[in-house]
Design a protein around this motif. Sequence first.
Motif, PDB file in Angstrom:
ATOM      1  N   LEU A   1      36.090  49.987  44.887  1.00 11.19           N
ATOM      2  CA  LEU A   1      35.637  48.686  45.357  1.00 11.19           C
ATOM      3  C   LEU A   1      34.147  48.510  45.089  1.00 11.19           C
ATOM      4  O   LEU A   1      33.372  49.474  45.178  1.00 11.19           O
ATOM      5  CB  LEU A   1      35.906  48.557  46.864  1.00 11.19           C
ATOM      6  CG  LEU A   1      37.383  48.621  47.253  1.00 11.19           C
ATOM      7  CD1 LEU A   1      37.524  48.716  48.771  1.00 11.19           C
ATOM      8  CD2 LEU A   1      38.148  47.413  46.717  1.00 11.19           C
ATOM      9  N   PRO A   2      33.700  47.292  44.783  1.00 11.70           N
ATOM     10  CA  PRO A   2      32.283  47.062  44.492  1.00 11.70           C
ATOM     11  C   PRO A   2      31.359  47.474  45.628  1.00 11.70           C
ATOM     12  O   PRO A   2      30.255  47.941  45.389  1.00 11.70           O
ATOM     13  CB  PRO A   2      32.226  45.551  44.228  1.00 11.70           C
ATOM     14  CG  PRO A   2      33.611  45.165  43.850  1.00 11.70           C
ATOM     15  CD  PRO A   2      34.514  46.068  44.618  1.00 11.70           C
ATOM     16  N   GLY A   3      31.802  47.299  46.874  1.00  8.93           N
ATOM     17  CA  GLY A   3      30.948  47.629  48.003  1.00  8.93           C
ATOM     18  C   GLY A   3      30.988  49.086  48.418  1.00  8.93           C
ATOM     19  O   GLY A   3      30.348  49.470  49.404  1.00  8.93           O
TER      20      GLY A   3
ATOM     21  N   VAL B   1      45.415  49.316  55.042  1.00 10.05           N
ATOM     22  CA  VAL B   1      45.143  47.909  54.748  1.00 10.05           C
ATOM     23  C   VAL B   1      46.436  47.106  54.754  1.00 10.05           C
ATOM     24  O   VAL B   1      46.495  46.001  55.276  1.00 10.05           O
ATOM     25  CB  VAL B   1      44.421  47.780  53.392  1.00 10.05           C
ATOM     26  CG1 VAL B   1      44.224  46.316  53.028  1.00 10.05           C
ATOM     27  CG2 VAL B   1      43.083  48.510  53.428  1.00 10.05           C
ATOM     28  N   THR B   2      47.492  47.676  54.157  1.00  7.37           N
ATOM     29  CA  THR B   2      48.786  47.001  54.132  1.00  7.37           C
ATOM     30  C   THR B   2      49.866  48.010  53.806  1.00  7.37           C
ATOM     31  O   THR B   2      49.581  49.141  53.404  1.00  7.37           O
ATOM     32  CB  THR B   2      48.805  45.855  53.099  1.00  7.37           C
ATOM     33  OG1 THR B   2      49.953  45.031  53.308  1.00  7.37           O
ATOM     34  CG2 THR B   2      48.860  46.392  51.682  1.00  7.37           C
TER      35      THR B   2
ATOM     36  N   GLY C   1      41.267  40.285  43.571  1.00  5.75           N
ATOM     37  CA  GLY C   1      42.698  40.536  43.558  1.00  5.75           C
ATOM     38  C   GLY C   1      43.003  41.987  43.243  1.00  5.75           C
ATOM     39  O   GLY C   1      42.238  42.653  42.534  1.00  5.75           O
ATOM     40  N   LEU C   2      44.102  42.480  43.776  1.00  7.88           N
ATOM     41  CA  LEU C   2      44.542  43.843  43.511  1.00  7.88           C
ATOM     42  C   LEU C   2      45.926  43.796  42.879  1.00  7.88           C
ATOM     43  O   LEU C   2      46.849  43.173  43.416  1.00  7.88           O
ATOM     44  CB  LEU C   2      44.599  44.661  44.804  1.00  7.88           C
ATOM     45  CG  LEU C   2      45.022  46.124  44.622  1.00  7.88           C
ATOM     46  CD1 LEU C   2      43.890  46.932  43.989  1.00  7.88           C
ATOM     47  CD2 LEU C   2      45.456  46.747  45.946  1.00  7.88           C
TER      48      LEU C   2
ATOM     49  N   ASN D   1      39.999  39.992  50.045  1.00  5.89           N
ATOM     50  CA  ASN D   1      38.786  39.330  50.508  1.00  5.89           C
ATOM     51  C   ASN D   1      37.723  40.310  50.989  1.00  5.89           C
ATOM     52  O   ASN D   1      36.762  39.906  51.644  1.00  5.89           O
ATOM     53  CB  ASN D   1      39.108  38.338  51.628  1.00  5.89           C
ATOM     54  CG  ASN D   1      39.689  39.016  52.857  1.00  5.89           C
ATOM     55  OD1 ASN D   1      39.680  40.238  52.997  1.00  5.89           O
ATOM     56  ND2 ASN D   1      40.206  38.205  53.785  1.00  5.89           N
ATOM     57  N   GLY D   2      37.894  41.570  50.657  1.00  2.34           N
ATOM     58  CA  GLY D   2      36.940  42.590  51.089  1.00  2.34           C
ATOM     59  C   GLY D   2      37.351  43.296  52.356  1.00  2.34           C
ATOM     60  O   GLY D   2      36.785  44.332  52.696  1.00  2.34           O
TER      61      GLY D   2
END
Length: 388
Positions: free
Chosen positions: A88-90, A115-116, A143-144, A162-163
């Motif tokens: 992830l970018p963050g 997450v899911t 999107g993933l 959405n992060g």
Amino acid sequence: MSWTRRRLLATAAVAGAGVLVGCDGSSPEVGPTDPTTTEGPSDDPTSDATTGDATTEPSPTAPAEPTRLRVVGTVAEGLTVPWGIAFLPGGGALVSERDTGRIVRVGAAGSVRTVTEVAEAAAAPGTGEGGLLGLALSPDGRGLYAYHSTDDDNRIVRMSWNGRALGRPRVVLDGIPRATIHNGGALAIGPDGLLYASTGDAGDGSNAPDVDSLGGKVLRMRLDGSPAPGNPYDNQVFSSGHRNVEGLAFDGAGRLWASEFGNDAYDELNLIEAGQDYGWPRTEGPTDAGGITGPQAWWPTDAASPAGLAVAHSTAYLGALRGQCVWAVPLAGRRAREPRRRLGGEDLGRIRAVALAPDGLLWVATSNTDGRGDPRDGDDRIVRVRIG
């Protein structure tokens, strides 16, 4: 084939050819070279594989010895058959669990949060080697993409991101043959912005050379799942003749490499090009058969069972399940040099996922809870590995 070229990492040119190597570093048969593939000198005898944190320093941009690997920390523990890793970018990454259908967010400091759960993947009966497999983050980070099994097929879905949370799965491509074995499952976004996926032959070798079947292929498509412009056939098929590819990765020049499970002779590292037939089920390992593209490197099947794949610094890193190591394979443009067996003495056991993190380190995930391994304390886990 027209690709938008971009430099992913600094690469260093080397020379050589495909090679045949054994699990113990021996050469069990005469191959194109006479490789020395032992572990080599200890990387750092004073360093333990202890739990790391977010302050781990990045690897050098161009390490002097890119085939040299060293475990420098543990990212996360207590996972169940981790398969795909999408950074992830963050910071941190989304990680899929094959058998539970969970996607978890793994923080850079080791936190793990669900997450899911992809219900169809978790509920698919007799899944075997199927389930929730590869992941790829969209170029815009919103999107993933996930590859997973259902009752009837393997498919690729897209979920908004959405992060913090993932949206409901939306089918991008379905109808990929599934079985208890040979489901493929790797996903990668190419430097051309297109989505690449690997599929298995679903236990039926006739799928692999049939360009009208999605089984036993490397696929290339737009992000909405439609065939990419310039594909060699009127569908998503990019290359054919594959038995079971579980690893896809691009090198710094935009070339696509794939790790492939053999049957009872040789596992393979292949350079993937449009319209090429890689031989299954006609051939396995090196070949001079007409119309067949042979591998760049190959191993006896008990030495590898290559799953995850990453490429950096003109070197391919393959996670080996049966081989219980990471194979580091120097790349010389379109050719491979002699593989080097690494991390086999770290007591990690079966290794499946290998992914290049933004800081230049590798994340390497074990697969000891998959029913074929010997779980250690903390398994399955992801360790942080320094290159060079």
